[in-house]
Design a protein around this motif. Structure first.
Motif, short mmCIF file in Angstrom:
data_model
loop_
_atom_site.label_atom_id
_atom_site.label_comp_id
_atom_site.label_asym_id
_atom_site.label_seq_id
_atom_site.Cartn_x
_atom_site.Cartn_y
_atom_site.Cartn_z
N GLU A 1 8.79 20.79 14.22
CA GLU A 1 8.50 20.57 12.64
C GLU A 1 7.97 19.49 12.36
O GLU A 1 8.57 18.47 12.49
N GLU A 2 6.82 19.35 11.53
CA GLU A 2 6.12 18.10 11.42
C GLU A 2 6.82 17.73 9.87
O GLU A 2 6.62 18.51 8.74
N LEU A 3 7.04 16.48 9.82
CA LEU A 3 7.53 15.95 8.75
C LEU A 3 7.00 14.41 8.47
O LEU A 3 6.58 13.92 9.26
N SER A 4 6.95 14.11 7.13
CA SER A 4 6.20 12.83 6.49
C SER A 4 7.15 12.27 5.77
O SER A 4 7.86 12.86 4.83
N ILE A 5 7.02 10.83 5.39
CA ILE A 5 7.69 10.10 4.41
C ILE A 5 6.74 9.87 3.41
O ILE A 5 7.26 9.08 2.35
N GLY A 6 5.77 10.22 3.43
CA GLY A 6 4.67 10.14 2.03
C GLY A 6 3.34 10.33 2.40
O GLY A 6 2.84 10.33 3.56
N ASP A 7 2.50 9.98 1.38
CA ASP A 7 1.19 10.15 1.53
C ASP A 7 0.23 9.12 1.58
O ASP A 7 -0.32 8.49 1.17
N TYR A 8 0.66 8.38 2.86
CA TYR A 8 -0.18 7.14 3.36
C TYR A 8 0.24 6.87 4.63
O TYR A 8 0.98 7.71 5.47
N ILE A 9 -0.49 6.22 5.50
CA ILE A 9 -0.37 5.97 6.95
C ILE A 9 0.19 4.84 7.48
O ILE A 9 0.06 3.66 7.21
N VAL A 10 1.27 4.83 8.09
CA VAL A 10 1.53 3.57 9.09
C VAL A 10 1.21 3.83 10.48
O VAL A 10 0.78 4.67 11.05
N THR A 11 1.51 2.61 11.39
CA THR A 11 1.12 2.40 12.56
C THR A 11 1.37 3.51 13.59
O THR A 11 0.81 4.23 14.38
N GLY A 12 2.60 4.05 13.35
CA GLY A 12 3.16 4.99 14.26
C GLY A 12 4.32 5.62 13.73
O GLY A 12 4.91 5.36 12.41
N GLY A 13 5.05 6.56 14.48
CA GLY A 13 6.26 7.42 13.91
C GLY A 13 7.50 6.60 14.04
O GLY A 13 8.42 7.33 13.50
N GLU A 14 7.50 5.43 14.63
CA GLU A 14 9.00 4.84 14.76
C GLU A 14 9.67 4.56 13.15
O GLU A 14 10.67 4.76 13.01
N LEU A 15 8.74 4.03 12.40
CA LEU A 15 9.15 3.48 11.22
C LEU A 15 9.74 4.94 10.32
O LEU A 15 10.68 4.88 9.72
N PRO A 16 8.74 5.81 10.39
CA PRO A 16 9.12 7.14 9.53
C PRO A 16 10.50 7.70 10.31
O PRO A 16 11.25 8.29 9.58
N ALA A 17 10.51 7.59 11.63
CA ALA A 17 11.78 8.26 12.38
C ALA A 17 13.11 7.52 11.60
O ALA A 17 14.13 8.18 11.54
#
Length: 245
Positions: free
Chosen positions: A125-141
């Motif tokens: 399941e793909e999840l996002s923290i917002g409509d912007y891009i960060v370098t990788g998935g670590e911070l969103p995780a």
């Protein structure tokens, strides 16, 4: 809850073992398992990425090392989450649903993302923290784990601490003050020093309504719709704030 985090950069997750979450882990309420995807690479240099078929800029994380990491945590029997800017934005409803899981697998992408076959095979399941891009998935995780951990019974001092805050209550949080009473000419509102807890509650309710109306009007509208019948004093406060709009 146990979090299995698959990442190229496990060293980024030090904050998850400190403060409230660290104490919860020490008490056995949370468990963190950070898995280095490179450990499952068959490349002599532990490479985990390659060029994209069809061309294009950037590198893509390869399927093989991710499959190896997935198998190492027995991902086939667990809920798999992939932190992705094209995923659903995390909401209260999503967090409440995930909080019922005993164990999660969280895949952190990097570069231009991961081989699509990983997501398809492991039903991620793909999840996002917002409509912007960060370098990788670590911070969103980390954002996902932090916000989700707060819903696990016992992690916070009380359930009210989790569900009574900010948007979970339907309103933004009212202003908070502490000592000293006067600081560089800035004063604590007198009503908070009155000792009249009923008046203090109403003041806080008014401030929460006002801030929500100013900063998150969509939340304010939802709150008004859901709370058509309020106690008399709260209704007067609601009408006062509505009159200010």
């Amino acid at each position: 809850m146990k979090f299995n985090v698959l990442t190229l950069f496990p060293e980024m997750f030090t904050p998850m073992t400190t403060s409230i979450l660290g104490r919860a882990a020490n008490r056995g309420l949370l468990e963190f398992n950070f898995v280095n995807i490179r450990d499952y690479s068959r490349d002599p240099h532990n490479r985990a990425d390659d060029y994209s078929f069809g061309g294009g800029p950037g590198m893509v994380m390869m399927a093989e090392p991710i499959f190896g990491a997935m198998e190492a945590v027995d991902a086939g029997t667990k809920k798999v989450i992939y932190m992705s800017p094209r995923g659903k934005i995390i909401s209260r409803e999503i967090l409440e649903s995930l909080s019922e899981e005993l164990e999660l697998v969280i895949l952190c992408g990097h570069y231009e993302g991961v081989d699509q076959r990983v997501l398809d095979y492991w039903n991620a399941e793909e999840l996002s923290i917002g409509d912007y891009i960060v370098t990788g998935g670590e911070l969103p995780a980390m954002v996902l784990m932090d916000s989700l951990s707060r819903l696990i019974p016992g992690v916070l001092a009380s359930e009210e601490g989790a569900m009574g805050e900010s948007v979970y209550s339907g309103l933004m949080e009212y202003p908070q003050y502490t000592r000293p009473r006067s600081f560089r000419g800035l004063e604590v509102p007198e009503i908070l020093l009155s000792g009249d807890h009923r008046k203090i509650d109403l003041w806080r309710f008014e401030e929460a309504l006002r801030l929500t109306a100013e900063r998150r009007p969509e939340l304010f509208e939802d709150f008004v719709k859901k709370h058509g019948e309020l106690p008399k004093d709260e209704q007067k406060v609601m009408e006062k704030v509505l009159g200010m709009l």
